[in-house]
Motif scaffolding. Sequence first.
Motif, PDB file in Angstrom:
ATOM      1  N   LEU A 154       0.761  -1.348   0.077  1.00 44.63           N
ATOM      2  CA  LEU A 154       0.044  -0.089   0.118  1.00 44.63           C
ATOM      3  C   LEU A 154       0.881   1.218   0.080  1.00 44.63           C
ATOM      4  O   LEU A 154       1.968   1.362   0.648  1.00 44.63           O
ATOM      5  CB  LEU A 154      -0.897  -0.025   1.065  1.00 44.63           C
ATOM      6  CG  LEU A 154      -1.858  -1.182   1.354  1.00 44.63           C
ATOM      7  CD1 LEU A 154      -2.522  -0.934   2.746  1.00 44.63           C
ATOM      8  CD2 LEU A 154      -2.908  -1.053   0.268  1.00 44.63           C
ATOM      9  N   GLY A 155       0.543   2.322  -0.642  1.00 41.62           N
ATOM     10  CA  GLY A 155       1.061   3.571  -0.711  1.00 41.62           C
ATOM     11  C   GLY A 155       0.220   4.651  -1.423  1.00 41.62           C
ATOM     12  O   GLY A 155      -0.634   4.273  -1.882  1.00 41.62           O
TER      13      GLY A 155
ATOM     14  N   ARG B 116      -7.398  12.387 -11.595  1.00 39.56           N
ATOM     15  CA  ARG B 116      -7.793  11.343 -10.881  1.00 39.56           C
ATOM     16  C   ARG B 116      -7.081  10.243 -11.375  1.00 39.56           C
ATOM     17  O   ARG B 116      -7.346   9.848 -12.495  1.00 39.56           O
ATOM     18  CB  ARG B 116      -9.065  11.142 -10.389  1.00 39.56           C
ATOM     19  CG  ARG B 116      -9.837  12.080  -9.547  1.00 39.56           C
ATOM     20  CD  ARG B 116     -11.058  11.894  -9.497  1.00 39.56           C
ATOM     21  NE  ARG B 116     -12.024  12.231 -10.721  1.00 39.56           N
ATOM     22  CZ  ARG B 116     -13.191  12.025 -11.026  1.00 39.56           C
ATOM     23  NH1 ARG B 116     -13.843  11.401 -10.334  1.00 39.56           N
ATOM     24  NH2 ARG B 116     -13.568  12.509 -12.342  1.00 39.56           N
ATOM     25  N   GLU B 117      -6.124   9.353 -10.724  1.00 38.58           N
ATOM     26  CA  GLU B 117      -5.370   8.242 -11.333  1.00 38.58           C
ATOM     27  C   GLU B 117      -5.339   7.174 -10.216  1.00 38.58           C
ATOM     28  O   GLU B 117      -5.188   7.353  -9.063  1.00 38.58           O
ATOM     29  CB  GLU B 117      -4.087   8.877 -11.755  1.00 38.58           C
ATOM     30  CG  GLU B 117      -3.980   9.762 -12.887  1.00 38.58           C
ATOM     31  CD  GLU B 117      -2.653  10.288 -13.241  1.00 38.58           C
ATOM     32  OE1 GLU B 117      -1.527   9.502 -12.772  1.00 38.58           O
ATOM     33  OE2 GLU B 117      -2.355  11.121 -14.017  1.00 38.58           O
ATOM     34  N   LEU B 118      -5.480   5.809 -10.517  1.00 37.60           N
ATOM     35  CA  LEU B 118      -4.984   4.782  -9.763  1.00 37.60           C
ATOM     36  C   LEU B 118      -4.761   3.624 -10.483  1.00 37.60           C
ATOM     37  O   LEU B 118      -5.300   3.325 -11.688  1.00 37.60           O
ATOM     38  CB  LEU B 118      -6.531   4.366  -9.071  1.00 37.60           C
ATOM     39  CG  LEU B 118      -6.569   3.122  -8.229  1.00 37.60           C
ATOM     40  CD1 LEU B 118      -5.613   3.225  -7.122  1.00 37.60           C
ATOM     41  CD2 LEU B 118      -7.898   2.606  -8.125  1.00 37.60           C
ATOM     42  N   ASP B 119      -3.600   3.159 -10.365  1.00 36.91           N
ATOM     43  CA  ASP B 119      -2.949   1.957 -10.793  1.00 36.91           C
ATOM     44  C   ASP B 119      -2.531   1.009  -9.714  1.00 36.91           C
ATOM     45  O   ASP B 119      -1.773   1.218  -8.925  1.00 36.91           O
ATOM     46  CB  ASP B 119      -1.830   2.470 -11.546  1.00 36.91           C
ATOM     47  CG  ASP B 119      -1.893   3.244 -12.982  1.00 36.91           C
ATOM     48  OD1 ASP B 119      -2.392   2.582 -13.893  1.00 36.91           O
ATOM     49  OD2 ASP B 119      -1.843   4.508 -12.730  1.00 36.91           O
ATOM     50  N   PHE B 120      -3.112  -0.074 -10.086  1.00 37.45           N
ATOM     51  CA  PHE B 120      -2.857  -1.066  -9.030  1.00 37.45           C
ATOM     52  C   PHE B 120      -2.548  -2.707  -9.792  1.00 37.45           C
ATOM     53  O   PHE B 120      -3.255  -2.808 -10.608  1.00 37.45           O
ATOM     54  CB  PHE B 120      -4.145  -1.294  -8.097  1.00 37.45           C
ATOM     55  CG  PHE B 120      -4.096  -2.486  -6.976  1.00 37.45           C
ATOM     56  CD1 PHE B 120      -3.294  -2.150  -5.977  1.00 37.45           C
ATOM     57  CD2 PHE B 120      -4.879  -3.626  -7.167  1.00 37.45           C
ATOM     58  CE1 PHE B 120      -3.146  -3.167  -4.967  1.00 37.45           C
ATOM     59  CE2 PHE B 120      -4.734  -4.579  -6.402  1.00 37.45           C
ATOM     60  CZ  PHE B 120      -3.894  -4.483  -5.111  1.00 37.45           C
TER      61      PHE B 120
ATOM     62  N   LEU C 280      -4.958  -3.296 -12.876  1.00 38.83           N
ATOM     63  CA  LEU C 280      -6.114  -2.489 -12.528  1.00 38.83           C
ATOM     64  C   LEU C 280      -5.617  -1.067 -12.748  1.00 38.83           C
ATOM     65  O   LEU C 280      -4.790  -0.724 -12.189  1.00 38.83           O
ATOM     66  CB  LEU C 280      -7.011  -2.634 -11.521  1.00 38.83           C
ATOM     67  CG  LEU C 280      -7.232  -4.175 -11.012  1.00 38.83           C
ATOM     68  CD1 LEU C 280      -7.876  -3.975  -9.453  1.00 38.83           C
ATOM     69  CD2 LEU C 280      -8.245  -4.698 -11.934  1.00 38.83           C
ATOM     70  N   PHE C 281      -6.488  -0.366 -13.654  1.00 38.77           N
ATOM     71  CA  PHE C 281      -5.993   1.294 -13.830  1.00 38.77           C
ATOM     72  C   PHE C 281      -7.578   1.958 -14.108  1.00 38.77           C
ATOM     73  O   PHE C 281      -8.547   1.487 -14.521  1.00 38.77           O
ATOM     74  CB  PHE C 281      -5.261   1.221 -15.225  1.00 38.77           C
ATOM     75  CG  PHE C 281      -5.482   0.579 -16.423  1.00 38.77           C
ATOM     76  CD1 PHE C 281      -6.473   1.032 -17.336  1.00 38.77           C
ATOM     77  CD2 PHE C 281      -5.166  -0.841 -16.511  1.00 38.77           C
ATOM     78  CE1 PHE C 281      -6.799   0.431 -18.520  1.00 38.77           C
ATOM     79  CE2 PHE C 281      -5.784  -1.640 -17.543  1.00 38.77           C
ATOM     80  CZ  PHE C 281      -6.458  -0.996 -18.747  1.00 38.77           C
TER      81      PHE C 281
ATOM     82  N   ILE D 128     -10.119   6.509 -19.008  1.00 41.42           N
ATOM     83  CA  ILE D 128      -9.989   5.466 -19.343  1.00 41.42           C
ATOM     84  C   ILE D 128      -9.764   4.244 -18.104  1.00 41.42           C
ATOM     85  O   ILE D 128      -9.431   4.928 -17.117  1.00 41.42           O
ATOM     86  CB  ILE D 128      -8.728   5.042 -20.180  1.00 41.42           C
ATOM     87  CG1 ILE D 128      -8.375   3.629 -20.505  1.00 41.42           C
ATOM     88  CG2 ILE D 128      -7.343   5.578 -19.159  1.00 41.42           C
ATOM     89  CD1 ILE D 128      -7.295   3.375 -21.565  1.00 41.42           C
ATOM     90  N   SER D 129     -10.565   3.207 -18.121  1.00 44.16           N
ATOM     91  CA  SER D 129     -10.363   2.529 -16.819  1.00 44.16           C
ATOM     92  C   SER D 129     -10.560   0.887 -17.389  1.00 44.16           C
ATOM     93  O   SER D 129     -11.178   0.750 -18.452  1.00 44.16           O
ATOM     94  CB  SER D 129     -11.624   2.689 -15.916  1.00 44.16           C
ATOM     95  OG  SER D 129     -12.853   2.461 -16.678  1.00 44.16           O
ATOM     96  N   GLY D 130      -9.987  -0.043 -16.706  1.00 39.89           N
ATOM     97  CA  GLY D 130     -10.145  -1.354 -17.260  1.00 39.89           C
ATOM     98  C   GLY D 130      -9.072  -2.257 -16.281  1.00 39.89           C
ATOM     99  O   GLY D 130      -8.499  -1.802 -15.361  1.00 39.89           O
ATOM    100  N   PHE D 131      -8.946  -3.522 -16.832  1.00 32.47           N
ATOM    101  CA  PHE D 131      -7.999  -4.380 -16.121  1.00 32.47           C
ATOM    102  C   PHE D 131      -7.597  -5.360 -17.304  1.00 32.47           C
ATOM    103  O   PHE D 131      -7.912  -5.580 -18.254  1.00 32.47           O
ATOM    104  CB  PHE D 131      -8.976  -5.368 -15.211  1.00 32.47           C
ATOM    105  CG  PHE D 131      -9.844  -6.206 -15.549  1.00 32.47           C
ATOM    106  CD1 PHE D 131      -9.772  -7.700 -16.217  1.00 32.47           C
ATOM    107  CD2 PHE D 131     -11.128  -5.558 -15.902  1.00 32.47           C
ATOM    108  CE1 PHE D 131     -10.564  -8.360 -16.757  1.00 32.47           C
ATOM    109  CE2 PHE D 131     -12.310  -6.638 -16.339  1.00 32.47           C
ATOM    110  CZ  PHE D 131     -11.780  -8.053 -16.956  1.00 32.47           C
ATOM    111  N   ASP D 132      -6.489  -5.939 -16.846  1.00 32.83           N
ATOM    112  CA  ASP D 132      -5.513  -6.948 -17.559  1.00 32.83           C
ATOM    113  C   ASP D 132      -5.467  -8.023 -16.861  1.00 32.83           C
ATOM    114  O   ASP D 132      -4.719  -8.049 -15.627  1.00 32.83           O
ATOM    115  CB  ASP D 132      -4.245  -6.371 -18.224  1.00 32.83           C
ATOM    116  CG  ASP D 132      -4.833  -5.543 -19.294  1.00 32.83           C
ATOM    117  OD1 ASP D 132      -5.420  -5.635 -20.346  1.00 32.83           O
ATOM    118  OD2 ASP D 132      -4.042  -4.268 -19.275  1.00 32.83           O
ATOM    119  N   ILE D 133      -5.667  -9.446 -17.161  1.00 36.05           N
ATOM    120  CA  ILE D 133      -5.081 -10.465 -16.369  1.00 36.05           C
ATOM    121  C   ILE D 133      -4.228 -11.270 -17.468  1.00 36.05           C
ATOM    122  O   ILE D 133      -4.596 -11.499 -18.455  1.00 36.05           O
ATOM    123  CB  ILE D 133      -6.287 -11.305 -15.984  1.00 36.05           C
ATOM    124  CG1 ILE D 133      -7.132 -10.503 -15.082  1.00 36.05           C
ATOM    125  CG2 ILE D 133      -5.768 -12.572 -15.299  1.00 36.05           C
ATOM    126  CD1 ILE D 133      -8.500 -11.068 -14.702  1.00 36.05           C
TER     127      ILE D 133
END
Length: 358
Positions: A99-100, A117-121, A132-133, A169-174
Motif C-alpha cells: 500500500l502507498g 484522478r489516477e489509480l494504478d494497482f 487495474l487502472f 480510461i478504466s479497465g483491467f488486464d489478467i
Amino acid sequence: MVRLYLLLFVLIVAVTVETGAETEGKRKELSSLRKTVRDFSSIDTNYIEPQHYNFTVMGQTTATYEIYTLKSSTGQTVTLAPDVIMKVGPFFGWRWFFLGYTFDLRNISFGGKKQKRELDFSIYSSKIGIDLFYRRTGSDYKIRDVWMGDDVDVTRLEGVPFDGVSVGISGFDIYYIFNHRRFSYPAAFSQSTCQKRSCGSVIAGVGYTKNSLELDYTKLQKAVERNCEPNTVKIDSGLMFNSVDYYDVNVSCGYAYNWVFAKNWLFCASGAVAFAYKHSDGDMNEKKDFNFSFDNVNIDGIGRFGLVYNNTRWYAGASAIIRSYNYRKSRFSANNTFGSLNVYLGYNFGKKKRYKNK
C-alpha cells in the motif's frame, strides 16, 4: 434404563465419528487450499531467490505521461497532451500486500481547474499478473501537434493550452506467465523475489477497457481560427462531436525476458500485442452494429520495462509501463497512449523464520 443408556452411548459414538469425519474432511479441504496458494508462488530456486523478509518500506517518485491523437477521415489531425506530472510518496508492504500513495503538489485543487484522478494497482504472483487502472484527466491539455492541410500554417497553434477535452480510461488486464517457475515478474516489478539467472517466458492474457472522450469542438474551432493562417480554415465534420464512449474486450500474447547482467542486477523487457474488439456509444452518428465485424477489431499494445538492484535487504531501481489503445471508425480515429515511470528505493525487514540463520 440400560437400553436408554446404551442408545445414548451409540448416539454419542455416532456423532463423534461423524464429527471426526467432518473434521478430517475440513482438514483435507484446508490442506488442498494451502497447496493451491503455495502453487501460485511455486518457483525453481536455481533461477529465483524467494523473498527473505515479511515487511518492506519504500520511497517512490512517479512521472506520468499521456498523449491523445484525433484524426478525421480527411486527414486533419490534432494531438493533445498535458505536461509530464511528477509525484512522490511512501509505500509499506507486508508479504503480498503493498500500500502507498503518491501526491503532486501542483495539482491540489482549490476550486480552480479540474483535478486529475489516477489509480494504478498491480498484483504479481509467479503464475498470474493483474493490472487495474483508472484515469480521469484534468483540464491542462496543450495542443502539441496539428495538421489542417498542406496550405495551412499551424505554427502558432502548437503548445497552446486547450481545456476543451476530457479523457477517461478504466479497465483491467489478467495475464498468465507460462515459464513461471524460472521467470519472475515480481523480481522486476514488485521486488518480492530476485532473479538469479537470465530467463524468459511467453505471456498471454485477457482484458477489458472502457474509454470515454469529451470534446468541445467549438473551442477547438476558435483556437484554430485564432492561431492558424488562413484563419478561415474549418475543422472537419469528423471531429465535430461532443462525446463518445468505446469499450473493448481483448486477447493478448507476448514475451518477457529477465536479463541478469551482474550479481543482484536485473533488466526486464516485456511486450504484448492485444487484439481488441470494440464497440461505441455517443453522438458520432455512426451506425450501431453489435454483430461481429472485423472492422471493429483493432490492435493495442502494452510494454513493461524494469531495471533493479536487489540484494534481498536493500533494493533500488526504475520501472516503466506504457499502454497504447487505438479506435477507428469511418468518421474519425483516435489513439490514446499513456504510461508511468517509477524510480524507487526500499528496505526489507522482519526476516522470515526459515531465513533467520542465513
